[in-house]
Enzyme design. Sequence first.
Site, PDB file in Angstrom:
ATOM      1  N   HIS A   1      19.036 -46.572  50.925  1.00 31.02           N
ATOM      2  CA  HIS A   1      19.763 -45.520  50.209  1.00 31.02           C
ATOM      3  C   HIS A   1      19.430 -44.138  50.794  1.00 31.02           C
ATOM      4  CE1 HIS A   1      22.000 -45.634  46.222  1.00 31.02           C
ATOM      5  NE2 HIS A   1      22.020 -44.360  46.472  1.00 31.02           N
TER       6      HIS A   1
ATOM      7  N   ASP B   1      20.397 -51.543  45.298  1.00 34.67           N
ATOM      8  CA  ASP B   1      19.057 -50.952  45.394  1.00 34.67           C
ATOM      9  C   ASP B   1      18.834 -49.819  44.384  1.00 34.67           C
ATOM     10  OD1 ASP B   1      20.601 -48.902  46.404  1.00 34.67           O
ATOM     11  OD2 ASP B   1      19.762 -48.962  48.426  1.00 34.67           O
TER      12      ASP B   1
ATOM     13  N   TYR C   1      28.986 -49.380  41.955  1.00 32.97           N
ATOM     14  CA  TYR C   1      27.831 -49.470  41.061  1.00 32.97           C
ATOM     15  C   TYR C   1      28.273 -50.370  39.921  1.00 32.97           C
ATOM     16  CZ  TYR C   1      24.889 -45.756  43.059  1.00 32.97           C
ATOM     17  OH  TYR C   1      24.062 -45.012  43.865  1.00 32.97           O
TER      18      TYR C   1
HETATM   19  C1  LIG Z   1      23.997 -37.130  48.671  1.00 28.27           C
HETATM   20  C2  LIG Z   1      23.975 -38.625  48.752  1.00 28.27           C
HETATM   21  C3  LIG Z   1      24.618 -39.364  47.779  1.00 28.27           C
HETATM   22  C4  LIG Z   1      24.624 -40.749  47.841  1.00 28.27           C
HETATM   23  N1  LIG Z   1      25.305 -41.455  46.903  1.00 28.27           N
HETATM   24  C5  LIG Z   1      25.349 -42.795  46.980  1.00 28.27           C
HETATM   25  C6  LIG Z   1      26.075 -43.545  46.020  1.00 28.27           C
HETATM   26  O1  LIG Z   1      26.684 -42.990  45.095  1.00 28.27           O
HETATM   27  N2  LIG Z   1      26.094 -44.901  46.133  1.00 28.27           N
HETATM   28  C7  LIG Z   1      25.421 -45.554  47.148  1.00 28.27           C
HETATM   29  O2  LIG Z   1      25.461 -46.779  47.221  1.00 28.27           O
HETATM   30  N3  LIG Z   1      24.726 -44.849  48.073  1.00 28.27           N
HETATM   31  C8  LIG Z   1      24.678 -43.512  48.022  1.00 28.27           C
HETATM   32  N4  LIG Z   1      23.976 -42.811  48.962  1.00 28.27           N
HETATM   33  C9  LIG Z   1      23.315 -43.540  50.061  1.00 28.27           C
HETATM   34  C10 LIG Z   1      24.231 -43.646  51.286  1.00 28.27           C
HETATM   35  O3  LIG Z   1      25.286 -44.536  51.052  1.00 28.27           O
HETATM   36  C11 LIG Z   1      23.463 -44.151  52.510  1.00 28.27           C
HETATM   37  O4  LIG Z   1      22.752 -45.306  52.185  1.00 28.27           O
HETATM   38  C12 LIG Z   1      22.526 -43.076  53.082  1.00 28.27           C
HETATM   39  O5  LIG Z   1      23.086 -41.796  52.943  1.00 28.27           O
HETATM   40  C13 LIG Z   1      22.247 -43.324  54.547  1.00 28.27           C
HETATM   41  O6  LIG Z   1      21.329 -42.403  55.022  1.00 28.27           O
HETATM   42  P1  LIG Z   1      21.711 -41.069  55.840  1.00 28.27           P
HETATM   43  O7  LIG Z   1      22.147 -40.079  54.820  1.00 28.27           O
HETATM   44  O8  LIG Z   1      20.426 -40.710  56.510  1.00 28.27           O
HETATM   45  O9  LIG Z   1      22.808 -41.419  56.827  1.00 28.27           O
HETATM   46  C14 LIG Z   1      23.944 -41.417  48.911  1.00 28.27           C
HETATM   47  C15 LIG Z   1      23.284 -40.662  49.871  1.00 28.27           C
HETATM   48  C16 LIG Z   1      23.301 -39.286  49.807  1.00 28.27           C
HETATM   49  C17 LIG Z   1      22.589 -38.505  50.884  1.00 28.27           C
END
Ligand SMILES: Cc1cc2nc3c(=O)[nH]c(=O)nc-3n(C[C@H](O)[C@H](O)[C@H](O)COP(=O)(O)O)c2cc1C
Length: 501
Positions: A364, A271, A243
Amino acid sequence: MPSISEVKKHDNANDCWVIVNNKIYDVTEFLPEHPGGQKIILKFAGKDCTKKFEQIHPPDTLDKYLAPEKYLGEVEQNSDEEDEGEEEEEEELDEEEKQRLELIERKPPLSQIYNLNDFEYVASKVMEKQAWAYYSSGCDDEITLRENHFAYQRIFFKPRVLRNVTNIDFSTEILGFKSSVPFYVTATALGKLGHPDGEKCLTRACFKENVIQMVPTLSSCSFQEIVDERNKEKDQTQFFQLYVNSDRKITQKIVENCEKNNIKALFITVDAPQLGRREKDMRSKYTLDASNIQNDVEEDEGIDRSQGAARAISSFIDTGLNWEDIKWFKKITKLPIILKGIQCVDDALLAIEYGVEGIVLSNHGGRQLEFARSSIEVLADLMPILKQKKLDKKIEIFIDGGVRRASDILKAIALGAKGVGIGRPFLYAMSAYGDDGVVKAMRILKDELTMNMRLLGVNTVGELNENYLDLLNLHNRFSSGDQLFQQVYEPLKLPAFKPKL
Ligand SMILES: Cc1cc2nc3c(=O)[nH]c(=O)nc-3n(C[C@H](O)[C@H](O)[C@H](O)COP(=O)(O)O)c2cc1C
């Protein structure tokens, strides 16, 4: 050096001190900004909250994010007074919590877990309410969250037969680094909400199964703890999700630290200039009891704490981040740069123009812009255009969101993705069963990959292409949904009425 009895006096929302690791902090001004809501801090106002704090946050969080003058010194030694910080442990459990603890005792054995949805089901029953809400939530009405999953069901296969499929090899290279599988563990914040070892649990499972891990900026374990958990002899591959901080000096330091610690690629999240409104998560932070009722007046005065929390966690993220910054990143690091969160063809083309090594088509996990399209749909739009422009070999394309079966992975690979990121399923496996759960989740996907590749008539992932897919219905966004998913999907809730006084 204030004494414990001095700390005890600062026990309310207008004057709130807490003790973490024997250090005293004034968190009064931080209260409305706490991403987890102020209620949890107020529970420990004037007390020691080390145990609760360390369940979620990296040890250096307060020194990193609070202004230096908010650190008030160490607790006076030789104080005979007892601190009441651990009182919380003795609190009476409500019915819901009693039921959860009882379900943990009766958890299905790992041998009874057959697919990734099973992990989600068990996690929904055994995880702490707020942790489950944080992991499972999507933005607004969760339409994109569900669409991420359903979009895969609008693609069918066109398998080939009478081929020798004795030897199946699904290993691949991701950004030039060997991986046993065409998927990786994507970055997800706050691993300790699900398991005391947090992200380290994922690191260990990744090593066992030769899967690449993307380390998040907002991890619960510190960055150093996660890279130290890596197997050094085998040079275990880790990527880093970044980030971008408004203060570029901080960002540069983080990037330099990644290089120093042998991180292999930098995934810059693009995003999330502001966090999406995740209502399941917001609602879970508000518990209805008599003490809340008198706070209602304050709430109605236009102080929307939940929004404040969303803004707070993203407040350090630079809303001014733009394409010109990519040039700066290319100057300050030799690490491959991948943009995570591209959502349309035009931005994918711009990313190529700016010379990055890869992109992740991602919304995301349905947590940011509601009505963002599923990544698999964007991928299907993008690849023919890249091929036409002879740009398809110029960068590596990854996708994430809603991947729950190896068939989903194979569809993405056949459409041109180099690899697929998986988030929640590994969090759920970790939360319910720890290391063994994550390893089992990875093995389930490997078994499914073997079977699906045999039945498709391919020996390696390199043989897959769009000729194996029927895409006729992909853009026709209607799905009756599948039974298994419907059962584990937890619908959004309506507001609860106040309890009888
Ligand atoms: C609990 C949670 C926390 C997340 N935290 C971040 C983050 O800190 N930074 C980021 O780029 N994406 C974050 N994401 C998005 C994930 O990197 C990813 O894009 C997403 O989980 C993919 O979808 P899925 O959970 O259906 O596999 C997060 C997703 C979840 C579910």
